[in-house]
Motif scaffolding. Structure first.
Motif, PDB file in Angstrom:
ATOM      1  N   ARG A 151      11.455  17.063   5.581  1.00 34.06           N
ATOM      2  CA  ARG A 151      12.327  15.945   5.230  1.00 34.06           C
ATOM      3  C   ARG A 151      12.249  14.870   6.306  1.00 34.06           C
ATOM      4  NH1 ARG A 151      16.603  17.814   6.128  1.00 34.06           N
ATOM      5  NH2 ARG A 151      16.815  19.131   4.280  1.00 34.06           N
ATOM      6  N   GLU A 152      12.247  15.315   7.540  1.00 31.61           N
ATOM      7  CA  GLU A 152      12.183  14.360   8.643  1.00 31.61           C
ATOM      8  C   GLU A 152      10.871  13.567   8.600  1.00 31.61           C
ATOM      9  OE1 GLU A 152      12.593  15.114  13.296  1.00 31.61           O
ATOM     10  OE2 GLU A 152      14.090  16.124  12.050  1.00 31.61           O
ATOM     11  N   ARG A 153       9.771  14.280   8.365  1.00 26.81           N
ATOM     12  CA  ARG A 153       8.468  13.612   8.306  1.00 26.81           C
ATOM     13  C   ARG A 153       8.437  12.586   7.184  1.00 26.81           C
ATOM     14  NH1 ARG A 153       3.195  13.810   5.758  1.00 26.81           N
ATOM     15  NH2 ARG A 153       4.092  15.021   4.052  1.00 26.81           N
ATOM     16  N   VAL A 154       8.951  13.000   6.018  1.00 32.36           N
ATOM     17  CA  VAL A 154       8.859  12.136   4.844  1.00 32.36           C
ATOM     18  C   VAL A 154       9.698  10.879   5.022  1.00 32.36           C
ATOM     19  CG1 VAL A 154       9.521  11.983   2.406  1.00 32.36           C
ATOM     20  CG2 VAL A 154       8.279  13.981   3.226  1.00 32.36           C
ATOM     21  N   LEU A 155      10.892  11.021   5.551  1.00 28.67           N
ATOM     22  CA  LEU A 155      11.800   9.870   5.590  1.00 28.67           C
ATOM     23  C   LEU A 155      11.586   8.963   6.800  1.00 28.67           C
ATOM     24  CD1 LEU A 155      15.056  11.553   4.242  1.00 28.67           C
ATOM     25  CD2 LEU A 155      13.444  10.083   3.008  1.00 28.67           C
ATOM     26  N   ALA A 156      10.810   9.429   7.774  1.00 27.66           N
ATOM     27  CA  ALA A 156      10.643   8.663   9.015  1.00 27.66           C
ATOM     28  C   ALA A 156      10.211   7.199   8.807  1.00 27.66           C
ATOM     29  CB  ALA A 156       9.685   9.388   9.950  1.00 27.66           C
ATOM     30  N   PRO A 157       9.187   6.938   7.969  1.00 23.08           N
ATOM     31  CA  PRO A 157       8.740   5.537   7.844  1.00 23.08           C
ATOM     32  C   PRO A 157       9.832   4.592   7.327  1.00 23.08           C
ATOM     33  CG  PRO A 157       7.102   7.024   6.940  1.00 23.08           C
ATOM     34  CD  PRO A 157       8.321   7.858   7.213  1.00 23.08           C
ATOM     35  N   LEU A 158      10.762   5.150   6.564  1.00 26.78           N
ATOM     36  CA  LEU A 158      11.828   4.318   6.001  1.00 26.78           C
ATOM     37  C   LEU A 158      12.831   3.909   7.085  1.00 26.78           C
ATOM     38  CD1 LEU A 158      12.248   3.407   3.084  1.00 26.78           C
ATOM     39  CD2 LEU A 158      13.690   5.414   2.724  1.00 26.78           C
ATOM     40  N   LYS A 159      12.878   4.691   8.129  1.00 29.23           N
ATOM     41  CA  LYS A 159      13.855   4.421   9.195  1.00 29.23           C
ATOM     42  C   LYS A 159      13.354   3.383  10.191  1.00 29.23           C
ATOM     43  CE  LYS A 159      16.093   8.863   8.725  1.00 29.23           C
ATOM     44  NZ  LYS A 159      15.731  10.271   8.883  1.00 29.23           N
ATOM     45  N   ARG A 160      12.076   3.033  10.085  1.00 31.33           N
ATOM     46  CA  ARG A 160      11.534   2.038  11.022  1.00 31.33           C
ATOM     47  C   ARG A 160      11.616   0.651  10.396  1.00 31.33           C
ATOM     48  NH1 ARG A 160       6.997   6.067  11.232  1.00 31.33           N
ATOM     49  NH2 ARG A 160       7.868   7.589  12.668  1.00 31.33           N
ATOM     50  N   SER A 161      12.159  -0.284  11.147  1.00 30.94           N
ATOM     51  CA  SER A 161      12.308  -1.619  10.564  1.00 30.94           C
ATOM     52  C   SER A 161      11.060  -2.465  10.793  1.00 30.94           C
ATOM     53  CB  SER A 161      13.540  -2.308  11.132  1.00 30.94           C
ATOM     54  OG  SER A 161      13.453  -2.287  12.534  1.00 30.94           O
ATOM     55  N   ASP A 162      10.212  -2.066  11.726  1.00 37.11           N
ATOM     56  CA  ASP A 162       8.916  -2.735  11.819  1.00 37.11           C
ATOM     57  C   ASP A 162       7.861  -1.715  12.220  1.00 37.11           C
ATOM     58  OD1 ASP A 162       9.254  -2.337  14.492  1.00 37.11           O
ATOM     59  OD2 ASP A 162       9.568  -4.446  14.980  1.00 37.11           O
ATOM     60  N   GLY A 163       6.608  -2.158  12.275  1.00 41.86           N
ATOM     61  CA  GLY A 163       5.518  -1.222  12.577  1.00 41.86           C
ATOM     62  C   GLY A 163       4.293  -1.581  11.765  1.00 41.86           C
ATOM     63  N   ILE A 164       3.550  -0.562  11.339  1.00 37.02           N
ATOM     64  CA  ILE A 164       2.336  -0.805  10.557  1.00 37.02           C
ATOM     65  C   ILE A 164       2.620  -0.434   9.107  1.00 37.02           C
ATOM     66  CG2 ILE A 164      -0.090  -0.151  10.282  1.00 37.02           C
ATOM     67  CD1 ILE A 164       0.070   0.560  13.352  1.00 37.02           C
ATOM     68  N   THR A 165       2.230  -1.301   8.189  1.00 36.49           N
ATOM     69  CA  THR A 165       2.541  -1.034   6.784  1.00 36.49           C
ATOM     70  C   THR A 165       1.530  -0.035   6.207  1.00 36.49           C
ATOM     71  OG1 THR A 165       1.125  -2.792   5.930  1.00 36.49           O
ATOM     72  CG2 THR A 165       3.393  -3.396   6.508  1.00 36.49           C
ATOM     73  N   PRO A 166       1.945   0.714   5.185  1.00 36.09           N
ATOM     74  CA  PRO A 166       1.016   1.654   4.548  1.00 36.09           C
ATOM     75  C   PRO A 166      -0.233   0.929   4.050  1.00 36.09           C
ATOM     76  CG  PRO A 166       3.236   1.963   3.693  1.00 36.09           C
ATOM     77  CD  PRO A 166       3.284   0.765   4.594  1.00 36.09           C
ATOM     78  N   TYR A 167      -0.041  -0.279   3.541  1.00 35.14           N
ATOM     79  CA  TYR A 167      -1.160  -1.053   3.025  1.00 35.14           C
ATOM     80  C   TYR A 167      -2.229  -1.235   4.105  1.00 35.14           C
ATOM     81  CZ  TYR A 167      -3.796  -5.211   1.871  1.00 35.14           C
ATOM     82  OH  TYR A 167      -4.824  -6.088   1.673  1.00 35.14           O
TER      83      TYR A 167
END
Ligand SMILES: Cc1cc2nc3c(=O)[nH]c(=O)nc-3n(C[C@H](O)[C@H](O)[C@H](O)COP(=O)(O)OP(=O)(O)OC[C@H]3O[C@@H](n4cnc5c(N)ncnc54)[C@H](O)[C@@H]3O)c2cc1C
Ligand code: SF4
Ligand code: SF4
Lengths: 580, 77
Positions: free
Chosen positions: A424-440
């Motif tokens: 769960r932690e792994r899956v939700l982590a990207p949603l908790k970051r407000s900036d960074g590298i996009t999946p695209y």
């Protein structure tokens, strides 16, 4: 003891089928038929009504084994030769024996196959040796027909949830799956006695030459999810160095399609309109000749139909522009390509994993069992070479029935709470970051590197560099961010794609010879070396959490090959014209 | 690393006059395998929200009013 957070709803199933495209619905229906009391759940990232490779239908069966036209033994021989000897013949035989009954079953469900005046199936010759192609000019009802059967058999369908990881029990057996809703970012857990993976090909491994991430040959919903999930669950994968590479309409990146046009007189030609291969059946050897012609002075390559009679061309048009990839017609229109007066420009697809077309998949035996107890695989992601749509159906049936039997003898495994919480932690982590590298961006970069360094002709040093680049991207994973649940789904797919890219590099580096024509053409090991490499190459997750490869001996053949047929697929070039 | 908004021209269009999303229709959104269509609640019509299209056409084939049009994505047109 850790307990599972209340955040996740927990469901229970006896048989959990992941992927409701082609193999999945069949597996679910057959498990339910085997034992109607079983709780059978069909999980689908998209919607079973229109998901997977056959979302709009199919132009025909590529590998029908129909009495009077072919025997299972002939078919096993053909595929053994087409796949350069590296096959577990028992798995191919299990398909071949189930092929005709499956056609009759689909026929009884309302699928329309081409028949002649006597009512016999109108099978055509496209393969090098035997006759296996059965057209389906009205193949656009496939998904509707499957959907009706799901309802009739009361299969519980869950749409718009993707599986992100398999869960395992204390003995390493499968225990269920972790799920993500790509619209709400809700997570959930399914605890299950058996899981049947039917998640299709790894279609977003290479980057199409158009540069459009979703302009792939495969349905891009299939990002290699099943390959990565099986890998992390400890399963063996096989033949990952035997990439899928297909001859396609340039830029459109869909089949042209020689299987439809071939029996009607169309053929693959060079820029002079000349035939250069004897047989348009897709194999690594065919692709190597295609590649040589494309890169040579007589390139590029075309599909030629402009010599055909008007009525033949209109028939081809009706099939090609209404069934499998109906937007073909729109593409040609904009480029002013009319089959009557212009050949269709062809190109080579991006690389992918797919056992439906080549031989790269999660290892399964003739009962569709993977090496993880309770875990099954069917369809494009399961290593049964050249299995195509009918193979997906037959193996869906085999898996569904075997899983139902497994349920009777095995208890429901306990869930490991730590595993669930970590996921769960792994899956939700990207949603908790407000900036960074996009999946695209990250996906684009991985796939561009796949093209630069892994695409054949394969070069050792290039593949080593690929691994360095992938390791750097892996470090960047901690910055992967998603601005909404939809992007979170793409972020999870980016993980799958990176896993597959690393596996592709590892398996390709391991096999130090060339085999399967273009699929595994290693420039610095140009010869086929049967003394050392007449073997399967398996990939598992190693101790260091990176892909580890080893040899698995080929089981003794159950159908012997005739000496003179053995290298018939290596003699596809017309006039045996030798090129370097 | 801050993020930017980069716009793209999308391949799928919805005829605002024909779309009956305001009457509760969500068919195209339901069937899309890539989940790239959505309903604009204010306008009461469907639209393409993400430029991630396989030009496969279930959205167009299944729309009850013929409101959807799929064209080939610009990069490969
Ligand atoms: C363009 C094209 C043309 C083809 N033409 C022919 C032909 O003419 N004849 C022929 O015999 N074969 C043909 N094939 C091959 C054939 O379609 C496939 O071999 C077969 O359909 C594969 O079935 P499958 O069930 O493995 O995969 P699919 O039908 O693709 O199903 C996979 C399903 O898994 C779902 N999924 C993926 N990941 C997840 C996840 N994480 N969680 C939940 N669900 C997930 C997907 O949404 C999808 O619905 C063609 C394939 C393509 C792409
Ligand atoms: S299916 Fe057609 S009518 Fe329904 S929401 Fe989509 S565009 Fe509108
Ligand atoms: S063409 Fe296919 S991928 Fe594109 S919006 Fe329509 S259903 Fe979705």
């Amino acid at each position: 003891m850790t307990t599972i957070s209340k955040e996740d709803s927990i469901l229970e199933a006896d048989v959990l089928v992941i992927g409701g495209g082609t193999a999945g619905p069949m597996a679910a229906v057959k498990a339910k038929e085997a034992n109607p009391n079983l709780r059978v759940v069909l999980l689908e990232k998209a919607n079973v009504k229109r998901s997977g490779a056959i979302s709009m239908g199919m132009d025909g069966l590529n590998n029908a084994v129909i009495p009077g036209h072919a025997t299972p033994e002939q078919y096993v021989k053909e595929i053994t030769i087409a796949n350069d000897g590296i096959v577990n013949q028992k798995t191919v035989m299990a398909y071949a024996r189930g092929s005709y009954d499956m056609i009759k079953l689909l026929d009884s469900w309302g699928v329309k196959f081409e028949k002649d005046e006597t009512g016999d199936y109108n099978v055509k010759k496209v393969h090098h040796l035997g006759t296996y192609v059965l057209p389906m000019p009205e193949g656009h009802h496939m998904k509707k027909i499957l959907y009706r059967q799901l309802k009739r058999h009361r299969v519980q369908v869950i749409n718009r949830y993707m599986a992100t990881r398999l869960l395992t029990g204390s003995n390493g057996q499968v225990a269920g799956a972790f799920l993500l809703n790509p619209r709400t970012a809700e997570t959930a857990v399914i605890r299950a006695k058996t899981v049947i993976l039917c998640t299709g090909a790894a279609g977003r491994l290479g980057l199409p030459s158009s540069g459009y991430l979703f302009g792939t040959y495969e349905n891009p919903t299939n990002a290699g999810d099943g390959y990565a999930m099986a890998y992390h669950a400890g399963a063996e994968l096989s033949g990952l160095e035997c990439y899928q590479i297909n001859p396609l309409i340039k830029d459109y990146n869909g089949p042209a399609c020689a299987y439809v046009t071939g029996p009607m007189g169309g053929y693959t030609a060079n820029s002079k309109g000349e035939r250069f291969i004897e047989c348009d059946y897709w194999s690594g050897q065919m692709m190597l000749e295609f590649y040589r012609e494309l890169e040579g002075g007589k390139g590029p390559v075309f599909l030629k139909m402009d010599h055909l009679a008007e009525e033949t061309i209109s028939e081809i048009e009706t099939i090609l522009h209404s069934n499998e990839r109906p937007s073909r017609g729109r593409f040609h229109e904009r480029r002013h390509t009319n089959y009557r007066d212009k050949m269709v420009e062809m190109h080579i697809s991006e690389i992918g994993f797919c056992s439906g077309h080549s031989a790269s998949g999660v290892w399964v035996d003739e009962n569709a069992r993977t090496t993880v107890p309770g875990l099954y695989g069917a369809g494009d992601m399961a290593a049964v070479p050249h299995n195509y749509m009918l193979g997906a159906f037959v193996y869906g049936q085999i898996a569904g029935e075997d899983a139902a039997a497994y349920c009777a003898d095995n208890a429901m495994p306990e869930l490991d709470a730590a595993q669930v919480n970590q996921e769960r932690e792994r899956v939700l982590a990207p949603l908790k970051r407000s900036d960074g590298i996009t999946p695209y961006q990250m996906e684009y970069k991985i796939r561009r590197m796949v093209n630069d360094y892994l695409q054949p002709p394969k070069v050792t040093r290039k593949m080593e560099i690929a691994r360095e680049r992938f390791a750097e991207v892996r470090e960047d994973m901690q910055y992967l961010c998603a601005s909404d649940p939809h992007e979170l789904m793409r972020a999870m797919e980016t993980h799958f794609i990176l896993d597959c890219a690393e596996m592709a590099a590892a398996a390709s580096l391991y096999r130090t010879e060339s085999r399967w024509g273009l699929y595994h053409y290693r420039v610095d090991y140009p010869e086929t070396d049967n003394d050392t490499w007449f073997t399967h190459v398996q990939t598992i997750k190693g101790e260091d959490t990176m892909p580890a490869c080893f040899k698995r001996p080929i089981d003794p053949y159950i159908v012997e090959l005739d000496e003179e047929e053995k290298d018939s697929y290596s003699k596809l070039r017309i006039n045996n014209f030798v090129q370097q | 690393m801050p993020l930017a908004n980069t716009l793209t021209s999308v391949p799928v269009t919805v005829d605002q006059e024909k779309c009956i999303a305001d009457k509760g229709c969500t068919v195209c959104v339901d069937v899309c395998p890539l989940d790239v269509l959505a309903i604009n609640a204010e306008a009461g019509t469907a639209y393409m929200k993400y430029d991630e299209c396989w030009y496969c056409m279930p959205c167009e084939a299944d729309c009850p009013t013929g409101a959807v049009n799929v064209s080939i994505p610009y990069l490969l047109r």
